[in-house]
Design a protein around this motif. Structure first.
Motif, PDB file in Angstrom:
ATOM      1  N   THR A   7       0.196  -3.257  20.959  1.00 40.92           N
ATOM      2  CA  THR A   7       0.249  -4.606  20.309  1.00 40.92           C
ATOM      3  C   THR A   7       2.062  -4.833  20.220  1.00 40.92           C
ATOM      4  N   ILE A   8       2.116  -6.269  20.886  1.00 44.18           N
ATOM      5  CA  ILE A   8       3.518  -6.817  20.828  1.00 44.18           C
ATOM      6  C   ILE A   8       3.883  -7.606  19.839  1.00 44.18           C
ATOM      7  N   ILE A   9       4.917  -7.631  18.998  1.00 43.66           N
ATOM      8  CA  ILE A   9       5.277  -8.481  18.097  1.00 43.66           C
ATOM      9  C   ILE A   9       6.406  -9.467  18.397  1.00 43.66           C
ATOM     10  N   SER A  10       6.224 -10.530  18.102  1.00 42.88           N
ATOM     11  CA  SER A  10       7.504 -11.522  18.311  1.00 42.88           C
ATOM     12  C   SER A  10       7.641 -12.171  16.874  1.00 42.88           C
ATOM     13  N   ASP A  11       8.770 -11.780  16.320  1.00 45.88           N
ATOM     14  CA  ASP A  11       9.266 -12.455  15.037  1.00 45.88           C
ATOM     15  C   ASP A  11      10.068 -13.698  15.341  1.00 45.88           C
ATOM     16  N   GLY A  12      10.052 -14.347  16.171  1.00 43.67           N
ATOM     17  CA  GLY A  12      11.116 -15.537  16.559  1.00 43.67           C
ATOM     18  C   GLY A  12      12.342 -15.260  16.921  1.00 43.67           C
ATOM     19  N   LYS A  13      12.782 -13.720  16.844  1.00 48.60           N
ATOM     20  CA  LYS A  13      14.124 -13.571  17.421  1.00 48.60           C
ATOM     21  C   LYS A  13      13.956 -12.449  18.354  1.00 48.60           C
ATOM     22  N   ASN A  14      13.129 -11.292  17.926  1.00 49.97           N
ATOM     23  CA  ASN A  14      13.068 -10.064  18.738  1.00 49.97           C
ATOM     24  C   ASN A  14      11.483 -10.030  19.214  1.00 49.97           C
ATOM     25  N   PHE A  65      -6.239  -9.811  22.439  1.00 48.09           N
ATOM     26  CA  PHE A  65      -6.441 -10.410  21.030  1.00 48.09           C
ATOM     27  C   PHE A  65      -5.068 -11.097  20.721  1.00 48.09           C
ATOM     28  N   ILE A  66      -4.948 -12.192  20.324  1.00 48.95           N
ATOM     29  CA  ILE A  66      -3.925 -12.830  19.758  1.00 48.95           C
ATOM     30  C   ILE A  66      -3.874 -13.506  18.400  1.00 48.95           C
ATOM     31  N   VAL A  86       0.319  -9.968  19.606  1.00 51.17           N
ATOM     32  CA  VAL A  86      -0.673  -9.943  20.774  1.00 51.17           C
ATOM     33  C   VAL A  86      -0.971  -8.754  21.199  1.00 51.17           C
ATOM     34  N   SER A  87      -2.274  -8.323  20.855  1.00 51.46           N
ATOM     35  CA  SER A  87      -2.732  -6.872  21.258  1.00 51.46           C
ATOM     36  C   SER A  87      -3.467  -6.719  22.533  1.00 51.46           C
ATOM     37  N   PHE A  88      -2.997  -5.950  23.403  1.00 52.24           N
ATOM     38  CA  PHE A  88      -3.814  -5.553  24.548  1.00 52.24           C
ATOM     39  C   PHE A  88      -4.681  -4.186  24.352  1.00 52.24           C
ATOM     40  N   ILE A  89      -5.794  -4.500  24.056  1.00 55.73           N
ATOM     41  CA  ILE A  89      -6.970  -3.377  23.693  1.00 55.73           C
ATOM     42  C   ILE A  89      -7.377  -2.596  24.851  1.00 55.73           C
ATOM     43  N   ASP A  90      -7.422  -1.364  24.662  1.00 52.45           N
ATOM     44  CA  ASP A  90      -7.828  -0.322  25.446  1.00 52.45           C
ATOM     45  C   ASP A  90      -9.466  -0.411  25.355  1.00 52.45           C
ATOM     46  N   VAL A  91      -9.881  -0.884  26.457  1.00 53.38           N
ATOM     47  CA  VAL A  91     -11.182  -1.335  26.792  1.00 53.38           C
ATOM     48  C   VAL A  91     -11.668  -0.558  28.017  1.00 53.38           C
ATOM     49  N   GLY A  92     -10.924   0.648  28.378  1.00 54.24           N
ATOM     50  CA  GLY A  92     -11.097   1.407  29.457  1.00 54.24           C
ATOM     51  C   GLY A  92     -10.668   0.669  30.668  1.00 54.24           C
ATOM     52  N   GLN A  93     -11.508   0.718  31.714  1.00 52.37           N
ATOM     53  CA  GLN A  93     -10.911  -0.022  32.962  1.00 52.37           C
ATOM     54  C   GLN A  93     -11.721  -1.552  32.899  1.00 52.37           C
TER      55      GLN A  93
END
Length: 298
Positions: A283-290, A58-59, A46-53
């Motif tokens: 970008t936050i990543i989940s591998d199912g454990k972490n 994007f997932i 899950v990416s939290f994109i820098d679009v300014g204010q």
């Protein structure tokens, strides 16, 4: 032409052919490596994109579904293009949380550049030129439109669902004096991880969610309304109890977002907070454990 000169030209042409062949080979290896790596990667990203204010999320799911939630400007388009592989220019779903410009302006360009399967929006009345242009582009491309339903759950593959928590009734063609509180609120439950996306919903809506007794506990919280004091009351944050909070906000913005009081509240519940104005695209990543933040980013 002398024999030596002829041989020299022949050698130069041979070297050029070898260099060209090596370049093509390396290019093909690079392409196939990237394709293989993409297919093999079954993490949730899950990416939290820098679009300014503004917001722009994007997932990418383990089953390679691609979802966008809002996109407030064209500023983050380069980051988005890097996240979407060149061979898969299809977006399965765009969610328009509400029709404020800082959530929709970049969507116009996205709809022009990508193949969009579905769009989910409330249909609430908005009159900004950007919103009217966006609706016109959606109609021109004949993209199917979905309206949120009560208790709606969108299947995104095995063990991966996007649950719509708000609104609970149709807002199609309705008017409101506060578009923030018409925001679509969704919770992604995937890879044994939960992400809560609050749009610009304010305390009034947070209270409704609390009164409803919904299971709001989430690993990652996209903080409502850019960290404004109008959202993120302490009781709500404690109910969500996120490990990670993301505040989507522009540098030196005129609204003085995020509020120092909201930052203190997050600190109080020991939540790790990232901000797009300080950290860029996150970008936050989940591998199912972490669950962890992708390295080597600003």
């Amino acid at each position: 032409m002398s024999k030596n000169k002829h041989m020299k030209n022949h050698k130069q042409k041979t070297v050029k052919r070898i260099v060209l062949a090596l370049g093509i080979s390396l290019g093909l290896i690079y392409v196939f490596y990237n394709y293989y790596s993409y297919q093999k990667n079954d993490n949730l990203e899950v990416s939290f994109i820098d679009v300014g204010q503004g917001d722009g999320i994007f997932i990418k799911t383990p089953d390679k579904h691609q979802i966008i939630i809002d996109f407030g400007s064209v500023q983050g388009m380069n980051d988005l293009n890097k996240l979407i592989p060149w061979w898969n220019k299809k977006i399965d779903l765009i969610i328009i949380t509400h029709p404020h410009d800082d959530h929709i302006i970049g969507l116009i360009q996205i709809i022009k550049n990508y193949k969009i399967k579905n769009i989910l929006y409330t249909g609430i009345v908005g009159d900004s030129p950007a919103y009217l242009e966006l609706l016109e582009e959606i109609e021109k491309k004949k993209i199917p439109i979905l309206i949120p339903q009560k208790n709606q759950s969108i299947k995104l593959g095995n063990n991966c669902d996007l649950n719509i928590l708000f609104p609970w009734e149709s807002l199609l063609n309705k008017e409101t004096d506060n578009l923030n509180n018409s925001s679509i609120i969704s919770q992604l439950n995937c890879q044994n991880s939960k992400f809560l996306f609050m749009g610009d919903a304010e305390i009034k809506v947070e209270n409704k969610l609390l009164e409803k007794g919904l299971d709001l506990k989430s690993d990652v919280l996209k903080v409502g309304h850019h960290g404004s004091i109008t959202s993120s009351q302490q009781e709500f944050l404690e109910k969500v109890s996120p490990k990670i909070a993301i505040i989507m906000v522009g540098k030196n913005n005129k609204f003085n977002h995020p509020s120092s009081r909201v930052l203190k509240r997050l600190e109080r519940i020991k939540t790790k907070t990232f901000r797009t104005d300080l950290d860029g695209t996150i970008t936050i990543i989940s591998d199912g454990k972490n669950i962890y933040r992708k390295a080597n980013q600003k």
